[in-house]
Design a protein around this motif. Structure first.
Motif, PDB file in Angstrom:
ATOM      1  N   GLY A   1     -92.612  56.942 111.754  1.00 32.95           N
ATOM      2  CA  GLY A   1     -92.488  55.792 110.862  1.00 32.95           C
ATOM      3  C   GLY A   1     -91.524  54.755 111.400  1.00 32.95           C
ATOM      4  O   GLY A   1     -91.771  53.543 111.306  1.00 32.95           O
ATOM      5  N   LEU A   2     -90.401  55.206 111.981  1.00 28.67           N
ATOM      6  CA  LEU A   2     -89.438  54.272 112.567  1.00 28.67           C
ATOM      7  C   LEU A   2     -90.074  53.503 113.725  1.00 28.67           C
ATOM      8  O   LEU A   2     -89.872  52.288 113.851  1.00 28.67           O
ATOM      9  N   VAL A   3     -90.848  54.185 114.555  1.00 24.91           N
ATOM     10  CA  VAL A   3     -91.527  53.508 115.661  1.00 24.91           C
ATOM     11  C   VAL A   3     -92.491  52.456 115.129  1.00 24.91           C
ATOM     12  O   VAL A   3     -92.561  51.331 115.652  1.00 24.91           O
ATOM     13  N   LEU A   4     -93.237  52.789 114.081  1.00 26.92           N
ATOM     14  CA  LEU A   4     -94.203  51.838 113.510  1.00 26.92           C
ATOM     15  C   LEU A   4     -93.502  50.594 112.970  1.00 26.92           C
ATOM     16  O   LEU A   4     -93.921  49.459 113.244  1.00 26.92           O
TER      17      LEU A   4
ATOM     18  N   LEU B   1     -95.221  59.526  94.655  1.00 30.66           N
ATOM     19  CA  LEU B   1     -95.746  58.750  95.782  1.00 30.66           C
ATOM     20  C   LEU B   1     -95.692  57.240  95.554  1.00 30.66           C
ATOM     21  O   LEU B   1     -95.170  56.505  96.416  1.00 30.66           O
ATOM     22  N   PRO B   2     -96.195  56.709  94.436  1.00 31.34           N
ATOM     23  CA  PRO B   2     -96.141  55.242  94.259  1.00 31.34           C
ATOM     24  C   PRO B   2     -94.717  54.691  94.274  1.00 31.34           C
ATOM     25  O   PRO B   2     -94.471  53.624  94.863  1.00 31.34           O
ATOM     26  N   LEU B   3     -93.788  55.423  93.651  1.00 29.70           N
ATOM     27  CA  LEU B   3     -92.403  54.947  93.610  1.00 29.70           C
ATOM     28  C   LEU B   3     -91.785  54.940  95.002  1.00 29.70           C
ATOM     29  O   LEU B   3     -91.063  54.001  95.370  1.00 29.70           O
ATOM     30  N   LEU B   4     -92.072  55.970  95.793  1.00 30.67           N
ATOM     31  CA  LEU B   4     -91.537  56.010  97.153  1.00 30.67           C
ATOM     32  C   LEU B   4     -92.112  54.883  98.012  1.00 30.67           C
ATOM     33  O   LEU B   4     -91.386  54.256  98.796  1.00 30.67           O
ATOM     34  N   LEU B   5     -93.402  54.624  97.873  1.00 30.63           N
ATOM     35  CA  LEU B   5     -94.009  53.522  98.633  1.00 30.63           C
ATOM     36  C   LEU B   5     -93.375  52.187  98.257  1.00 30.63           C
ATOM     37  O   LEU B   5     -93.054  51.364  99.125  1.00 30.63           O
TER      38      LEU B   5
ATOM     39  N   LEU C   1     -96.212  58.140 105.615  1.00 32.58           N
ATOM     40  CA  LEU C   1     -96.015  59.338 106.429  1.00 32.58           C
ATOM     41  C   LEU C   1     -94.857  60.173 105.902  1.00 32.58           C
ATOM     42  O   LEU C   1     -94.955  61.403 105.773  1.00 32.58           O
ATOM     43  N   VAL C   2     -93.742  59.513 105.602  1.00 25.85           N
ATOM     44  CA  VAL C   2     -92.571  60.232 105.083  1.00 25.85           C
ATOM     45  C   VAL C   2     -92.867  60.821 103.709  1.00 25.85           C
ATOM     46  O   VAL C   2     -92.520  61.978 103.418  1.00 25.85           O
ATOM     47  N   ALA C   3     -93.524  60.043 102.860  1.00 26.12           N
ATOM     48  CA  ALA C   3     -93.833  60.517 101.509  1.00 26.12           C
ATOM     49  C   ALA C   3     -94.744  61.742 101.557  1.00 26.12           C
ATOM     50  O   ALA C   3     -94.523  62.723 100.825  1.00 26.12           O
TER      51      ALA C   3
ATOM     52  N   LEU D   1     -84.510  52.988 107.684  1.00 22.34           N
ATOM     53  CA  LEU D   1     -83.601  54.118 107.862  1.00 22.34           C
ATOM     54  C   LEU D   1     -82.738  54.350 106.629  1.00 22.34           C
ATOM     55  O   LEU D   1     -82.483  55.502 106.250  1.00 22.34           O
ATOM     56  N   ILE D   2     -82.272  53.278 106.003  1.00 20.10           N
ATOM     57  CA  ILE D   2     -81.485  53.432 104.779  1.00 20.10           C
ATOM     58  C   ILE D   2     -82.323  54.099 103.697  1.00 20.10           C
ATOM     59  O   ILE D   2     -81.856  55.000 102.985  1.00 20.10           O
ATOM     60  N   PHE D   3     -83.582  53.686 103.580  1.00 22.29           N
ATOM     61  CA  PHE D   3     -84.463  54.313 102.601  1.00 22.29           C
ATOM     62  C   PHE D   3     -84.701  55.784 102.939  1.00 22.29           C
ATOM     63  O   PHE D   3     -84.598  56.656 102.066  1.00 22.29           O
ATOM     64  N   VAL D   4     -85.046  56.085 104.185  1.00 23.35           N
ATOM     65  CA  VAL D   4     -85.426  57.447 104.555  1.00 23.35           C
ATOM     66  C   VAL D   4     -84.265  58.420 104.383  1.00 23.35           C
ATOM     67  O   VAL D   4     -84.427  59.503 103.790  1.00 23.35           O
TER      68      VAL D   4
END
Length: 310
Positions: A53-56, A99-103, A84-86, A183-186
């Motif tokens: 995800g970071l690369v994307l 899932l929707p909240l994380l997105l 991907l992370v979710a 990164l802060i989110f993840v």
């Protein structure tokens, strides 16, 4: 790649941009090992999803730094990265309902930090503060892997800040600002996965940026403007336009973080599930300060004319 001065810019000399790629490379070199080799290690699928995800996010930001992209392609890639992370979280037991909240939160964090990257050193110092504080939270929760991961990002930002502090010799660019928001989110989401009550101190730590971006964008939408287009209506930009230097504005944000938000985040962490009310108080205080300073910036007529016409 040179970022040229302009009506909607806060710098006065052509400055190279895209320097955030250095932060991304440093983090990619160290973050996976921190999460996999230190206890308690994270599942390899989660670490792989976070890294891809970071690369994307960095890649679409790098492309946007070279050639301006429409909103939809950027949004699609950002959704894919957060997705991907979710899905990795869901594979390890998280309910699908999240899932929707994380997105929404993940894509919001990426774009929020992109919007707030407008003056010398501000985003780099914000990332340093948030990541160091999250490293402390993780350490107190006996999450050495997450503490090291947050520390890695903080140290990478320190290295970049040396060149980005006022007067900046290089800008972060979308490749860096989007990556910082991601990164802060993840890492914040990973802390939330270890203990749901940690969401309150993490939200408090991000309060200065969330408040500035949130109220500014709400105002632009209320007036029917394109909220995603470049502008100079954030509080930090108004303070610079009023005559404060980039360094002084950055110092003001840092002081608010350290003197107000950090103690409130500690209190929320100490109260655990009851930390929600501390979070609410922190956003009320930050919103009040934002409105007071914005009103002072608009008090003089020349700035009011600029504000209406921007």
């Amino acid at each position: 790649m040179l970022d040229q001065p302009g009506q909607r810019r806060s710098h006065s000399a052509p400055t190279p941009r895209g320097g955030g790629i250095g932060v991304v490379v440093a983090v990619l070199a160290c973050l996976p090992g921190s999460l996999l080799w230190l206890p308690p290690s994270l599942p390899s699928a989660t670490v792989a999803a976070a890294s891809i995800g970071l690369v994307l996010v960095a890649a679409i930001g790098w492309w946007d730094d070279h050639h301006a992209l429409p909103v939809l392609p950027r949004l699609a890639v950002q959704l894919a990265a957060i997705g991907l992370v979710a899905f990795a979280f869901i594979a390890t037991g998280m309910a699908w309902a999240w899932l929707p909240l994380l997105l929404l939160a993940g894509v919001g964090s990426i774009n929020l930090h992109n919007f707030m990257d407008g003056i010398d050193g501000l985003l780099a110092q914000q990332a340093m503060f948030v990541m160091l504080a999250m490293a402390w939270l993780a350490w107190r929760e006996e999450q050495a892997a997450l503490a090291a991961a947050a520390g890695v990002v903080a140290l990478a930002c320190v290295g970049f800040w040396v060149f980005n502090r006022a007067p900046a010799r290089i800008f972060m660019g979308d490749v860096g600002s989007g990556a910082m928001g991601y990164l802060i989110f993840v890492i914040g989401a990973m802390l939330w996965r270890t203990d749901s009550a940690l969401i309150w101190p993490v939200a408090i730590l991000c309060g200065a940026f969330v408040t500035d971006a949130g109220w500014t964008l709400a105002g632009r939408m209320w007036r029917g403007r394109r909220w995603y287009s470049a502008h100079r209506e954030h509080l930090y930009q108004w303070l610079v336009r009023k005559g404060a230097g980039h360094g002084r504005v950055g110092l003001a944000y840092a002081a608010w973080n350290v003197l107000v938000l950090a103690p409130l985040a500690w209190l929320a962490w100490h109260l655990k599930e009851q930390g929600w009310w501390v979070c609410a108080v922190s956003y009320l205080l930050t919103s009040g300060m934002w409105m007071m300073l914005k009103r002072r910036c608009l008090r003089r007529e020349p700035y009011r004319v600029l504000y209406v016409g921007s």
